[in-house]
Every structure is written in structure tokens, then in C-alpha cells.
Design an enzyme around this catalytic site. Structure first.
Site, PDB file in Angstrom:
ATOM      1  N   GLU A 153     -20.815 -74.910 -24.299  1.00  0.00           N
ATOM      2  CA  GLU A 153     -20.950 -75.791 -25.457  1.00  0.00           C
ATOM      3  C   GLU A 153     -19.590 -76.276 -25.937  1.00  0.00           C
ATOM      4  O   GLU A 153     -19.415 -77.466 -26.295  1.00  0.00           O
ATOM      5  CB  GLU A 153     -21.664 -75.048 -26.592  1.00  0.00           C
ATOM      6  CG  GLU A 153     -23.046 -74.530 -26.233  1.00  0.00           C
ATOM      7  CD  GLU A 153     -23.007 -73.098 -25.711  1.00  0.00           C
ATOM      8  OE1 GLU A 153     -22.102 -72.779 -24.910  1.00  0.00           O
ATOM      9  OE2 GLU A 153     -23.871 -72.291 -26.103  1.00  0.00           O
ATOM     10  N   CYS A 174     -24.704 -68.533 -28.005  1.00  0.00           N
ATOM     11  CA  CYS A 174     -24.415 -67.139 -28.317  1.00  0.00           C
ATOM     12  C   CYS A 174     -24.181 -66.985 -29.819  1.00  0.00           C
ATOM     13  O   CYS A 174     -23.823 -67.938 -30.516  1.00  0.00           O
ATOM     14  CB  CYS A 174     -23.203 -66.656 -27.527  1.00  0.00           C
ATOM     15  SG  CYS A 174     -21.665 -67.498 -27.925  1.00  0.00           S
ATOM     16  N   CYS A 215     -20.598 -69.444 -30.463  1.00  0.00           N
ATOM     17  CA  CYS A 215     -20.991 -70.846 -30.311  1.00  0.00           C
ATOM     18  C   CYS A 215     -21.943 -71.275 -31.427  1.00  0.00           C
ATOM     19  O   CYS A 215     -21.904 -72.429 -31.872  1.00  0.00           O
ATOM     20  CB  CYS A 215     -21.646 -71.057 -28.950  1.00  0.00           C
ATOM     21  SG  CYS A 215     -20.529 -70.834 -27.553  1.00  0.00           S
ATOM     22  N   HIS A 272     -16.673 -71.437 -23.107  1.00  0.00           N
ATOM     23  CA  HIS A 272     -18.124 -71.489 -23.123  1.00  0.00           C
ATOM     24  C   HIS A 272     -18.583 -72.935 -22.941  1.00  0.00           C
ATOM     25  O   HIS A 272     -17.893 -73.881 -23.337  1.00  0.00           O
ATOM     26  CB  HIS A 272     -18.667 -70.916 -24.424  1.00  0.00           C
ATOM     27  CG  HIS A 272     -18.691 -69.416 -24.440  1.00  0.00           C
ATOM     28  ND1 HIS A 272     -19.804 -68.695 -24.778  1.00  0.00           N
ATOM     29  CD2 HIS A 272     -17.737 -68.500 -24.129  1.00  0.00           C
ATOM     30  CE1 HIS A 272     -19.545 -67.402 -24.688  1.00  0.00           C
ATOM     31  NE2 HIS A 272     -18.281 -67.260 -24.304  1.00  0.00           N
TER      32      HIS A 272
END
EC number: 3.5.4.37
Length: 1175
Positions: free
Chosen positions: A858, A912, A982, A856
Site C-alpha cells: 500500500e 495490516c 498500513c 509494504h
């Protein structure tokens, strides 16, 4: 008895004489045929007569190939059997050849030549040339069918299908011919399906008359031979009568409504002589379409005459009642025309003449004839005869004998030769604008015309004042996909201010609105007695202030500039950060004529409602009203501000040559790259196109190579698996190059941005990143917020690094970046960025730390930030500590980040997990606020729960309440691989720091200063997810943390420059990572495998193994020999303070009811690396 000769369609009588033998007539036939162009001229003149009588819809043209005369009705023209024929008259399929008719009453042109006169031999060829347009090679279709049935023999029958196949004619045409011949009595139809067709026996044909088509018609059928020549006259008999009946009913309806003012359909039908309402419904609907009547109510409707129709009827009645139009004058103006009827000699019978009736122009004469007997029982066919054509010079019509010479027009149709008294009623009939009738003033007429369409109203006013009005296209510019047209109104040579729009229709309307505004003011000044100063205004003057009586125009050019009002309103609301809604208030009227009432609502404000016959038009009108109201508010607020700066127009497209905000173009990178590129090209006056360069691959997996072209410049080619994706990727690549060049030009201080060709911007971006002097002091975003600056830095860096990469490898632009600021006044520099939205599959886990488990954006940006910290630690020297971002911490054993240095996280959308687990209606607007206090939202027990990402997919699910210990063998055998969301990981970073466990051996915790989102931002939900849920019950959790760990509460916000809207479809599996230490080298990963994208499956530089390798190098560089022999897991546990804080953090989350923190199997961390010598 009459002497005459037979023509193709009858007898041309000249003087009385007994009829001669048919054979003798046949011998004379070829001498009496009209010659060459003389025949063409006479046929042309007959067509003129038919047009003047109203039998032809269009005037015949000389020199053009005119159609033949229409089939003559039996009730209008007598027909007689011609001489015996030995051949067939050639004709085009379904259209008989034009023939020349003569009679004593209509003899036109010079006298007939003597019967034995012959022209020179050369006249035949030239006459053939003049009659070349009349040549035909086809045959009468009815005759073809009769011939085919004759070939079968008497008594033999066949079907329509067989005839269609043999004659190679469509079956529906054969059926039409067969039934037509049956009605004429020439064919017999047998019973059965399909019916069998045969010829009528000769004996039966002599006694059986043809079947009548319409018994209530008093016009007899024509002879069979001429019916085969001219076609079935049934259709000719029905049409005019029905039209006359319809016209008569319309006239009666209008007269009745004129007298009674209103009535129902049933009452109308009974008062005009009909029985039921349905007999007049169709006529009423037709009159309604023509604008003569209108209705009110639904069951049953009441019908009224319109005002215009009532005025016309009143004028008509007043005209007929005047002294000029007397019945005597009308009867004197028309003459009766009789057609002599000649019959073959009959034993004991006398020929009957048709009753002559008066024929008026534009009407069909309806003449009653007495019944007559047939001369021959069998079909008699005409035969083409050879004759010598007239001289070719006759084909050129002399002016004195031209087609419209008055001497050649019959006296009953010649208005020029008619006595003056005959048309006195017509000549003295008052016109609409006659001085005897009241005429409105120009100002009143202009006011009435303004209620109509601007173009129609202006043309009507020009006709009212007997002036010419033209719309001239002055200029056409812009690309082909979005052109611009500039039109100007010219009335009698006077030019009015031009208008420009995106379509010709809108430009004409806008130009008409401007012209009518000027004319209205001039007419008003003239009526009020003021001097006409406005009439001398220059052409360039654009009247912006409308007249007081001027209604709002249908198109506001100053607001929309050729764009749709709905599009302009949505763009305006988007720039203002608001959302608008089109509300359907009501729907009225019947299904065929509905009325929709719409209004625009922006938040709690509602704009005026409008009504229209369709939803689309109603929405456009409602958008116009909203835009006008918004512009008035903006103008009023600008007037209230004294000495304020000029406010920008609501519509930025009115100045297309100005530089577009880069933020808007960046928005297209995340929504619609194709639209963004077209918008960029339009703003610079270029044309944009996408070209398919190559196509390869099998059908189940094709590959399309696309390339974008803007203003003649080609951009990097891209490859995709679909054409749609190829165009999007090509537009994406072109946008990155263009945006990067625009940013470079702005940073260098150029006033205008033009597309720059040449080298890549990677080196420029690197120099800008490392050289503080190269940066401008402020971002080129006037009025932008702090969060806008953070977002712009992130996207600038990303665009500069990826402008030469294929966009298909870069994912769907879910971007995260970490920006470092050395002091509060520093603009900042991106030190790490990442993209992606995938997690590794369970079967791709590695026991050696060679895969990246979470790709992801981040997480990738944070791992790149760790690599940046390693590179800075390797460069740290206490002699050059002034230029470093580190300083010695308390105690001198570790380093810490300087107080002036801050780090800021940017994410293009909400993280998320718990941070994105809310309704979009809860989204907050972008507001510049100096207050850093958080207001978390705790609305239900489910909020704040820990959540895990879905393996090989997107989205998160909550963790179970029971203890979950993932095992290596369980995951390999198919157990679901769980990765924390995240939002949960950012929460851990705000407690334990961004540096992680390994760097804690050398660094104090590093915390974020701010978090900026580009989409799905809610301050209450975001702050709860990333920090405030651990302090829900007060400071108990923070009090249990040991120094130097704290609960960090970063500043949060969202951008206002753009909003990366939601896109349907899944993100791609690729992920990009970069940090400042990498220069300008990007690494692209496969998020589902956790390795570098490509066939080699190379080890990623952000994997555990490579980061652990950098840790070993730092340990060797800092002489930490005690850490070189440890495994990856042991080295992390060796950071005692960090490990204790982490365990306390996980235990507290479980105690608060948020769930268990799920880690990866312990086996994944038990890998070793060989000791790395100090370089």
C-alpha cells in the site's frame, strides 16, 4: 509272490513271481526305465488323474513346464526301498524331480516294451531334448547337510551357523533341515545354546525309529530314504485333515443355523460337538466373510444364516430328497480304488494290504495301514540310471492319444464311459434357473441388480438373460495428468449410450447406469403391456430422466464429470461465495466395522445425511447428496423464471473447451500457481510439465533452474533455492504469459483463446493504458461488480508488466494499486502499483533520504502515485488543461483534481494493523451495493488502537501509551525501529490526502473514492480502521479541521471473482514499484535494505531523495524559488496548512485514547539537495 521290476519309487507288478536278488534288479534297471517323451506323457497322465481326484489345485497343461507331482502321502502310496544307489538323485532345491509311477490298476498307454529292446542310437539325443526341462544341477538340501556331517566324522558335532556359512545357505533353511532330519531319526541334537548337531550312530539308528510328527494320525511315517527324496511329509499330513475338519465344522454350523435360525457362538459349539465358543469363532468369521452368516449385537453376538445361504441349503436339501438322487445311484456312481501294498520278504511275516476305501472327486482318501517293518536299517538312496529315451516323435501327442483322450482316463474317473445310470443323479439335478423353480421377471431382476454396483449388476443381469456384456473403450483424451475415458456398453451387439469420466472405473459405472436405465424402462413397459418403443431408441439418445423405481446411482456424471464429489462441491461453494462444512453426526459399530454418518452444512442449511464404513466414502456420499440438492434448487429456480437467461451449470468443467474466467486463474497466482497452470492446460486440452534444466551451487545453498512446458510450448525459465519453489515460480511465470495473452485476445474480440506465441505484452499494455479508444467499453466479466473491475484492472496491469520477470523476485503477490477513472463511465487505468510486505532494518536507515523505510504494498503504490502526480503537474499547461486531470482551485493559487476524476485503491488483502485485526469468521461476502454509508464496529476498547509494524518481520503490535520519541542514535544502538501500520497510514490519507506535505504547495488534497480488498474483508472493521475511528464521538474532530481538509469516507467492498486464500510461510523481501509515468520499466527493491535489489544497492526512484528531487524540479518549473533552498524537513514544514492539520490529527488520536503516532527520527529529514536548474 509277485514278479516285477523296481522303479524310482516302488515296484511295478506284472505277474506273480519270487522276488529276485537286488543286484539282478539293479542290472535290469536301465532297461526298464520309461523312454523319452513316453515317460513325459505318462507322467502327464498321472497328473491328470491326480487333478481329477482333487489332489492337484490346477489342471496340468501339455507343452508347458509342469511342476512335479506332489509328495505322496505315506497313507496313500506305498513306498519301498529301491536298489542300492551309488550316486544322488539330482533335484532342484526343495522340489524333487517328477518320477513315473505305474501299477496294475493304473497302467495307461501302450504296453511296456520288452526288457531287452533297444532303440536306435539317435533316439537318446532326441529324448534328451524332450526331457531338457527336467534337467537340474542342484542337490537335495538334506543330503548336503548329511554329507557335510559325514565329512566331519562320527562323534563330531557342529552348529547351524557353521553349516549355513559352509553351505552358503540361509540359517533359517539350515535350521529347518536339521530339525526335519532330527524328527526322522538321522541327526542328534545336543543340549545347550546354540545346539550342536551330529549324526546318529549306526547302531542307534538301527534300533531307534523315526519320531512321529502327530501321534493322533493313523498314518505311519515313510522310510528315511524316501523322506529325503520327497521332503518332510508332516506338512502334507496336517493340511488336508485341517481343511477337512474346517469344512466339516462349517457344514455343521450351517446345518444347525438352518434348523434353529439363530444362535450364539457358545450354543453353536456345544451343539456341533465342541466345547468352547472360541472353537467356532474363527469359522464363523470366515463364514461371515464369505457371506454365509451375519451377526447382530456385540456381547455376545447372535449369528444368523443369510438369505442366500438359506436358499442354497433349501435347494440342496430339496434336491437330495428328490427321486433322482438316491443313495443307490450315488454308490453306484463311484468305485473303490485300492492300492496294492507289497513288502519285502519278511521271516515269519505276511504282507498286509491296505483297506480299500471309496474315493470321491475333490477329496483326499484317508487310508489306514498296518504297521510294517523296515527292510534295511540304514538310509537307502536312489541312483539315477542311464537309459535310452524314446523317439522324439512321441513328443508330439496325436489327437487320438491326446492328454484328454477318454481311453487313457481310468474307468472310475471317466464320466464318458460310465454307464448312464451312474450319473443320473448329477445329470438330473435341477439347475438354479431350472423351469421347475420359479424364475423372476427381467424387471424384477433389474430392480435387484440396481441395488448393487452398476457394473456388477449389469453383468449379473446379462448372465441372467444368457447374453454377453462388454465394456468398450471408445475414446481416450486429455493430458496424462488428467485423462478422459469414454466407455460404451454393448450387450449382444446392441450399443448403449456412452459415458465419459476421468477414470476408467467411473466411466464404466456411468455407462452401466445408462444402460440399466434403458433396460429398466423397457422391462417395465413390457411387464405393463405397453409397446416397447424405448427399445428402438437410437444409441445417441442419453436417458437423462431416471425411472421411478431407479435408486440414485453411486456416481452422478452430470454433476461431477470425473471429479471427486467433495472437490466439485468445494469449487461450487467457492464460486457462490459460500463456505461448506462436513459434519460428523455419529459413529457406530465396532472398531473393525465402523459406521460414520456425515452431512454437509452450508450456512444454516443442512443437507441429507449419509452413512458409510469410512470417513472418506461418507464425505463423498454427503457431497453427492448436497450437489444433487443444489442442482434441484437451481433447476427449480430456473423454471420459475419466465423468459430468463439460461443458467450456467454448477460445474464449469463440463465444458472444458470454453474460456476460463481470468479471475479464476488470477486466484491461482496468489494460492497455488502449479495447480493453476495444470487447470489452464487441462481446460485447453494440453499437457503441462515442469523440467529441471540446471542445478548448481553448493549443497547448503543449491540453485535449481526450472522451466514450464504447456502443449509443446516452453515458457521462461526461473531459478530457485528448492525444487518445490522452482516449480511454483515456473508455473507463476507461465501463468502470467498465458493470462496476458488471454486478456489481449479478449480485448481484441476473439471468440476463443488460444496460447499465443510471440512478442511481449508490455507495449500492448502501454498502448492500452494511454489510448482510451483501445479499451473495450466494458470488462469481459459478465455480471462482475465494480470491485471486481477494479481488481481485474490491477492484476491485468501487474501480469502484463511482470510476464518476463522471474517470479522469485516479485514477492508473494501482496498487491496494491491505485486506479484512476476520468469519468464514472470510464473503465479506468492503473496509474501506480506496488508489492511487498517488509520494513527497513534499523541499521539501514539513511540520513540522506536514500532508503525506502516502508516497503509494504500500500505504501509503495502511494509513493508511486505521488510520482505520477509530479509527472502530470510537469505536463500541465492552461492551454491544454482540457486533457489534464487538474483544474484551477478556488483562488487560482493551486490546482485541484477535476470533479469527474476519481482514484480507487485496491489491496489484495486487508491492510495490516487495525484493519486486519479481527477474526476471519467476521468476513463479509461480496455484495454489490450502491449504499456508501459506513457501519463501523467498536466492540472493545482495543479496537481502533494505533499499531506499529515489526522490524524485519510481519504483523503489528500496539503502541505504548507513554510518549515515545525515537532517536537516531538509539535506533543505531539497537532500539526497536517503529513504523506505523498500513491501516493507520490509510487513515491519515483519508484526513490529510494522498498527495503528502510537499505537493500541498501546489495541490489541494487528493482523496480516495473507493477501497477494494481481495481477502479478509469486514465492512465494520475496515471502515473503523481507515476512517470512522476519528468520528467515533461525532463530528467534533471533523469540525476542528481547517479547509481544505476533511474526513473522507471512501466506498469499501471486496471482490467476488476470486479470493486469494491464505498461504503459510513468510513473504519474500523483494518489492516491486511502478507508475504510469515509468512506461513499462519495473523497479525491484530489497525491502529490508530499502534500496534496489542487487549488489550495487542503487537508489530507488521512490526514495525520499528522488521524490524531493522531483519536488525541486517542479519548484523550478513553477518558479517557486522560495522552496529551492530548503531542506527536506523544512520544505514539508513550509506547507503550513498541511503541517497544522497533521499535528491536529496526531493530537486527536492521542486524546481519543488510540495512542501516540510514532514518527521516524527528525535527523532523517534534515538532508539538502543542490538547486536544480529549470530545464
Amino acid at each position: 509272490m509277485s514278479q516285477g521290476f523296481r522303479g524310482p519309487t516302488g515296484v511295478f507288478p506284472h505277474q506273480t513271481q519270487p522276488c529276485l536278488d537286488p543286484s539282478y534288479e539293479h542290472s535290469k534297471w536301465r532297461y526298464l526305465q520309461p523312454r523319452g517323451s513316453e515317460s513325459y506323457l505318462r507322467s502327464f497322465q498321472l497328473q491328470q488323474i491326480e487333478f481329477l481326484k482333487g489332489r492337484l489345485p490346477e489342471a496340468p497343461l501339455i507343452g508347458a513346464q509342469t511342476q512335479s507331482l506332489p509328495p505322496f502321502l505315506p497313507g496313500h502310496w506305498p513306498r519301498f526301498p529301491g536298489p542300492p544307489a551309488q550316486g544322488k538323485q539330482p533335484e532342484i532345491w526343495g522340489f524333487p524331480r517328477s518320477v513315473t509311477l505305474r501299477n496294475q490298476g493304473f497302467h495307461i498307454g501302450p504296453p511296456l516294451p520288452p526288457p531287452h529292446s533297444r532303440g536306435p542310437p539317435w533316439r537318446g539325443a532326441e529324448g534328451l531334448c524332450s526331457h531338457f526341462q527336467e534337467l537340474s544341477i542342484s542337490q537335495n538340501p538334506e543330503q548336503k547337510v548329511l554329507n557335510r556331517l559325514e565329512e566331519l566324522g562320527e562323534g563330531k558335532a557342529t552348529t547351524a551357523y557353521a553349516l549355513a556359512r559352509e553351505l552358503r545357505t540361509p540359517k533359517k533353511d539350515i535350521n529347518r533341515i536339521l530339525y526335519s532330519l532330527e524328527r526322522k531319526g538321522k541327526l542328534h541334537r545336543g543340549v545347550g545354546k546354540p545346539p550342536l548337531w551330529s549324526l546318529v550312530p549306526l547302531s542307534q539308528a538301527c534300533t531307534q525309529p523315526p519320531r512321529a510328527v502327530n501321534s493322533d494320525k493313523e498314518v505311519p511315517r515313510g522310510e528315511p530314504d524316501l523322506d529325503s527324496e520327497d521332503g518332510d511329509p508332516a506338512s502334507d499330513l496336517e493340511g488336508p485333515s485341517e481343511l477337512l475338519d474346517m469344512a466339516e465344522i462349517k457344514e455343521k454350523i450351517c446345518d444347525y443355523l438352518f434348523n434353529v435360525s439363530k444362535s450364539s457362538a457358545l450354543n453353536l459349539a456345544k451343539n456341533i460337538g465342541l466345547a468352547k465358543a472360541r472353537d467356532v469363532n474363527a469359522v464363523l468369521i470366515d463364514l461371515e466373510r464369505q457371506g454365509d452368516v451375519y451377526r447382530e449385537g456385540a456381547t455376545p453376538p447372535i449369528w444368523y444364516l443369510t438369505d442366500k445361504k438359506r436358499e442354497r441349503l433349501q435347494m440342496k436339501r430339496s434336491t437330495h430328497s428328490g427321486p433322482a438322487a438316491t443313495p443307490a445311484a450315488v454308490s453306484e456312481a463311484t468305485q473303490s480304488t485300492s492300492f496294492p501294498t507289497c513288502h519285502p520278504p519278511q521271516s515269519g511275516g505276511s504282507s498286509s494290504m491296505a483297506t480299500s476305501k471309496r474315493v470321491e472327486n475333490g477329496q483326499e482318501p484317508v487310508t489306514k495301514y498296518e504297521s510294517r517293518h523296515e527292510a534295511r536299517p540304514g538310509p537307502v538312496r536312489l541312483r539315477p540310471h542311464a537309459y535310452h529315451n524314446g523317439p522324439s516323435r512321441a513328443g508330439y501327442v496325436a489327437s487320438e492319444n491326446g492328454p484328454w483322450a477318454t481311453d487313457d482316463i481310468p474307468d472310475n474317473l471317466n464320466s464318458i464311459h460310465t454307464a448312464p445310470g451312474e450319473f443320473r443323479a448329477i445329470m438330473e439335478m435341477p439347475s438354479f434357473y431350472s423351469p421347475t423353480l420359479p424364475r423372476c421377471s427381467p424387471y424384477k431382476k433389474l430392480t435387484e441388480c440396481q441395488l448393487k454396483n452398476p457394473v456388477s449388476g449389469l453383468l449379473e443381469y446379462a448372465q441372467f438373460t444368457s447374453q454377453t456384456c462388454d465394456f468398450n473403450l471408445i475414446e481416450q483424451s486429455g493430458p496424462s495428468h488428467e485423462p478422459r475415458f469414454k466407455f460404451q456398453v454393448v450387450i449382444n451387439g446392441r450399443e448403449f449410450p456412452p459415458a465419459e469420466a476421468g477414470s476408467k472405473k467411473v466411466a464404466k459405472q456411468d455407462a452401466a447406469v445408462k444402460a440399466m436405465a434403458i433396460l429398466l424402462r423397457e422391462a417395465k413397459a413390457k411387464d405393463s403391456g405397453q409397446p416397447e418403443e424405448l427399445s428402438n431408441c437410437p444409441m445417441e439418445e442419453d436417458p437423462e430422466k431416471p425411472a421411478e423405481s431407479q435408486p440414485p446411482s453411486s456416481s452422478a456424471t452430470s454433476l461431477f464429470s470425473g471429479k471427486s464429489p467433495v472437490t466439485t462441491l468445494l469449487e461450487c461453494m467457492h464460486k457462490l461465495g459460500n463456505s461448506c462444512e462436513f459434519r460428523l453426526l455419529s459413529k457406530e459399530g465396532p472398531a473393525h466395522d465402523p459406521k460414520f454418518q456425515y452431512c454437509v452444512a452450508v450456512g444454516a442449511q443442512t443437507f441429507p445425511s449419509v452413512s458409510a464404513p469410512s470417513k472418506k466414502v461418507a464425505k463423498q456420499m454427503a457431497a453427492e447428496e448436497a450437489m444433487k440438492a443444489l442442482q434441484e434448487e437451481a433447476a427449480n429456480s430456473a423454471d420459475d423464471q419466465s423468459g430468463g437467461a439460461n443458467t450456467d451449470s454448477l460445474d464449469e468443467s463440463v465444458a472444458p473447451n470454453k474460456i476460463r474466467r481470468i479471475g479464476e486463474l488470477v486466484r491461482y497466482l496468489n494460492t497455488n500457481p502449479v495447480g493453476g497452470l495444470l487447470e489452464y492446460a487441462r481446460s485447453h486440452g494440453f499437457a503441462a510439465e515442469f523440467k529441471l534444466i540446471d542445478q548448481s551451487g553448493p549443497p547448503h545453498e543449491p540453485k535449481f533452474v526450472y522451466q514450464a512446458k504447456v502443449g509443446g510450448r516452453w515458457f521462461p525459465a526461473v531459478c530457485a533455492h528448492s525444487k518445490k519453489q522452482g516449480k511454483q515460480d515456473a508455473a507463476d511465470a507461465a501463468l502470467r504469459v498465458l493470462i496476458g495473452e488471454s486478456e489481449k485476445a479478449e480485448q481484441l474480440g476473439f471468440a476463443e483463446v488460444t496460447p499465443v506465441t510471440g512478442a511481449s505484452l508490455r507495449r500492448t499494455m502501454l498502448l492500452l493504458s494511454r489510448s482510451p479508444d483501445a479499451h473495450p467499453k466494458t470488462l469481459p466479466l459478465t455480471g462482475s461488480t465494480f470491485h471486481d473491475q477494479i481488481a481485474m484492472l490491477s492484476h491485468r496491469c501487474f501480469n502484463a508488466l511482470t510476464n518476463s520477470f522471474q517470479p522469485s523476485l516479485l514477492g508473494r503477490k501482496i498487491l496494491a494499486a491505485i486506479i484512476m477513472k476520468r469519468d464514472p463511465e470510464d473503465m479506468g487505468v492503473v496509474v501506480s502499483l506496488g508489492t511487498g510486505n517488509r520494513c527497513v532494518k534499523g541499521d539501514s536507515l539513511s540520513l540522506k533520504g536514500e532508503t525506502v523505510n516502508d516497503c509494504h504494498a500500500e505504501i509503495i503504490s502511494r509513493r508511486g502515485f505521488i510520482r505520477f502526480l509530479y509527472s502530470e503537474l510537469m505536463k500541465y499547461n492552461h492551454h491544454t488543461a482540457k486533457n489534464s486531470i487538474f483544474e484551477l482551485a478556488r483562488g487560482g493559487e493551486k490546482l485541484q483534481i477535476k470533479k469527474t476524476v476519481s482514484f480507487h485503491l485496491y489491496i489484495s488483502t486487508a491492510p495490516c494493523g487495525d484493519g486486519a485485526h479481527f477474526d476471519k469468521s467476521c468476513s463479509d461476502r461480496a455484495v454489490e451495493s450502491t449504499e456508501s454509508r459506513h457501519y463501523p464496529v467498536f466492540e472493545n476498547p482495543k479496537q481502533g488502537k494505533l499499531r506499529t509494524k515489526v522490524e524485519n518481520g510481519e504483523g503489528t503490535i500496539p503502541v505504548e501509551s507513554s510518549d515515545i520519541v525515537p532517536t537516531w542514535d538509539g535506533i543505531r544502538l539497537g532500539e526497536r525501529l517503529r513504523t506505523m501500520s498500513c491501516s493507520d497510514k490509510i487513515l491519515r490519507w483519508n484526513v490529510l490526502g494522498l498527495q503528502g506535505a510537499l505537493l500541498t504547495h501546489f495541490l489541494q488534497p487528493v482523496y480516495l473514492k473507493s477501497v477494494t480488498l481481495g481477502y479478509l474483508f469486514s465492512q465494520g472493521h475496515l471502515t473503523r480502521a481507515i476512517c470512522c475511528r476519528v468520528t467515533r464521538d461525532g463530528n467534533a474532530f471533523e469540525d476542528g479541521l481547517r479547509y481544505p481538509f476533511i474526513v473522507n469516507h471512501p466506498k469499501v467492498g471486496r471482490v467476488s471473482v476470486y479470493d486469494s486464500k491464505r498461504q503459510s510461510g513468510k513473504t519474500k523481501e523483494t518489492s516491486v514499484n511502478w507508475c504510469l509515468a515509468d512506461g513499462y520499466d519495473l523497479e525491484i527493491l530489497d525491502g529490508t535494505r530499502g534500496t534496489v535489489d542487487g549488489p550495487g544497492k542503487e537508489l530507488s526512484r521512490v526514495s525520499k531523495k528522488n521524490i524531493f528531487l522531483q519536488f525541486k524540479k517542479l519548484c523550478s518549473f513553477r518558479a517557486r524559488r522560495d522552496l529551492l533552498q530548503l531542506s527536506y524537513g523544512e520544505a514539508k514544514k513550509a506547507a503550513r496548512d498541511y503541517d497544522l492539520a497533521k499535528n491536529y490529527f496526531k493530537k486527536s488520536l492521542r486524546d481519543m485514547g488510540y495512542g501516540n503516532w510514532i514518527s521516524k527520527p527528525q535527523e532523517e529529514k534534515n538532508f539538502y539537495l543542490c538547486p536544480v536548474p529549470n530545464d
